[in-house]
Design a protein around this motif. Structure first.
Motif, PDB file in Angstrom:
ATOM      1  N   GLN A   1      -2.084   3.583  -8.141  1.00  0.00           N
ATOM      2  CA  GLN A   1      -1.211   4.515  -7.423  1.00  0.00           C
ATOM      3  C   GLN A   1      -1.317   4.302  -5.918  1.00  0.00           C
ATOM      4  OE1 GLN A   1      -3.116   7.818  -9.675  1.00  0.00           O
ATOM      5  NE2 GLN A   1      -1.039   8.656  -9.638  1.00  0.00           N
ATOM      6  N   LEU A   2      -2.374   3.633  -5.496  1.00  0.00           N
ATOM      7  CA  LEU A   2      -2.628   3.396  -4.081  1.00  0.00           C
ATOM      8  C   LEU A   2      -2.109   2.038  -3.622  1.00  0.00           C
ATOM      9  CD1 LEU A   2      -4.180   4.618  -1.632  1.00  0.00           C
ATOM     10  CD2 LEU A   2      -6.183   3.417  -2.463  1.00  0.00           C
ATOM     11  N   VAL A   3      -2.181   1.063  -4.530  1.00  0.00           N
ATOM     12  CA  VAL A   3      -1.791  -0.320  -4.209  1.00  0.00           C
ATOM     13  C   VAL A   3      -0.942  -0.854  -5.352  1.00  0.00           C
ATOM     14  CG1 VAL A   3      -2.628  -2.655  -3.718  1.00  0.00           C
ATOM     15  CG2 VAL A   3      -4.010  -0.688  -3.057  1.00  0.00           C
ATOM     16  N   GLU A   4       0.124  -1.559  -5.004  1.00  0.00           N
ATOM     17  CA  GLU A   4       0.912  -2.218  -6.040  1.00  0.00           C
ATOM     18  C   GLU A   4       1.229  -3.641  -5.627  1.00  0.00           C
ATOM     19  OE1 GLU A   4       4.854  -0.733  -6.902  1.00  0.00           O
ATOM     20  OE2 GLU A   4       5.209  -0.329  -4.802  1.00  0.00           O
ATOM     21  N   TYR A   5       1.374  -4.499  -6.620  1.00  0.00           N
ATOM     22  CA  TYR A   5       1.734  -5.891  -6.384  1.00  0.00           C
ATOM     23  C   TYR A   5       3.244  -6.020  -6.422  1.00  0.00           C
ATOM     24  CZ  TYR A   5       2.547 -10.813  -7.176  1.00  0.00           C
ATOM     25  OH  TYR A   5       3.012 -12.086  -7.070  1.00  0.00           O
ATOM     26  N   VAL A   6       3.801  -6.674  -5.410  1.00  0.00           N
ATOM     27  CA  VAL A   6       5.237  -6.948  -5.362  1.00  0.00           C
ATOM     28  C   VAL A   6       5.395  -8.460  -5.288  1.00  0.00           C
ATOM     29  CG1 VAL A   6       7.372  -6.602  -4.073  1.00  0.00           C
ATOM     30  CG2 VAL A   6       5.652  -4.792  -4.119  1.00  0.00           C
TER      31      VAL A   6
ATOM     32  N   ALA B   1      -2.943   0.810   9.454  1.00  0.00           N
ATOM     33  CA  ALA B   1      -2.484  -0.471   8.902  1.00  0.00           C
ATOM     34  C   ALA B   1      -1.991  -0.286   7.467  1.00  0.00           C
ATOM     35  CB  ALA B   1      -3.602  -1.507   8.961  1.00  0.00           C
ATOM     36  N   LEU B   2      -2.684   0.542   6.680  1.00  0.00           N
ATOM     37  CA  LEU B   2      -2.281   0.782   5.303  1.00  0.00           C
ATOM     38  C   LEU B   2      -0.981   1.583   5.240  1.00  0.00           C
ATOM     39  CD1 LEU B   2      -5.754   1.635   3.753  1.00  0.00           C
ATOM     40  CD2 LEU B   2      -4.437  -0.455   3.415  1.00  0.00           C
ATOM     41  N   VAL B   3      -0.868   2.605   6.068  1.00  0.00           N
ATOM     42  CA  VAL B   3       0.350   3.425   6.095  1.00  0.00           C
ATOM     43  C   VAL B   3       1.562   2.578   6.466  1.00  0.00           C
ATOM     44  CG1 VAL B   3       1.525   5.265   7.380  1.00  0.00           C
ATOM     45  CG2 VAL B   3      -0.789   5.634   6.518  1.00  0.00           C
TER      46      VAL B   3
ATOM     47  N   TYR C   1       0.843  -1.185   0.000  1.00  0.00           N
ATOM     48  CA  TYR C   1       0.000   0.000   0.000  1.00  0.00           C
ATOM     49  C   TYR C   1       0.884   1.242   0.000  1.00  0.00           C
ATOM     50  CZ  TYR C   1      -3.317  -3.562   1.216  1.00  0.00           C
ATOM     51  OH  TYR C   1      -4.070  -4.708   1.195  1.00  0.00           O
ATOM     52  N   ARG C   2       0.543   2.194  -0.842  1.00  0.00           N
ATOM     53  CA  ARG C   2       1.360   3.398  -1.030  1.00  0.00           C
ATOM     54  C   ARG C   2       0.752   4.616  -0.335  1.00  0.00           C
ATOM     55  NH1 ARG C   2       2.168   5.566  -5.486  1.00  0.00           N
ATOM     56  NH2 ARG C   2       4.268   6.201  -4.952  1.00  0.00           N
TER      57      ARG C   2
ATOM     58  N   ILE D   1       0.543  10.454   1.104  1.00  0.00           N
ATOM     59  CA  ILE D   1       0.504  11.499   2.139  1.00  0.00           C
ATOM     60  C   ILE D   1       1.704  12.424   1.969  1.00  0.00           C
ATOM     61  CG2 ILE D   1       0.713  11.936   4.624  1.00  0.00           C
ATOM     62  CD1 ILE D   1      -0.939   9.341   5.053  1.00  0.00           C
ATOM     63  N   ALA D   2       2.874  11.853   1.701  1.00  0.00           N
ATOM     64  CA  ALA D   2       4.083  12.670   1.500  1.00  0.00           C
ATOM     65  C   ALA D   2       3.946  13.554   0.261  1.00  0.00           C
ATOM     66  CB  ALA D   2       5.315  11.769   1.381  1.00  0.00           C
TER      67      ALA D   2
END
Length: 80
Positions: free
Chosen positions: A67-72, A39-41, A4-5, A10-11
């Motif tokens: 932009q909010l979630v990425e798969y790694v 939890a997301l942060v 989660y990004r 926020i930055a």
């Protein structure tokens, strides 16, 4: 795994607006609980946000889900 990004968004918001945005402010603006936001942060595996939560955050940050979630891939994580 999903990463989660939210912390990065926020930055970016801080950089663009010149002011700090708190989890409490986001919670108030989106009706997403502080527990879920925290939890997301912190990229905790127990975050498990609903589609509705992701939609609210996309609306708040004016971003796409990608932009909010990425798969790694697990292989990338194990190499670190």
């Amino acid at each position: 795994m999903l990463r989660y990004r939210v912390a990065e968004l926020i930055a970016e918001k801080k950089f663009n607006e010149g002011k700090v945005t708190t989890i409490s402010e986001i919670a108030d603006a989106t009706a997403v609980s502080r527990r879920i936001l925290s939890a997301l942060v912190n990229n905790r595996r127990d975050a498990n946000p609903t589609a509705e939560t992701l939609e609210k955050l996309c609306r708040y940050f004016n971003c796409e889900v990608g932009q909010l979630v990425e798969y790694v891939a697990d292989e990338v994580i194990q190499q670190k």
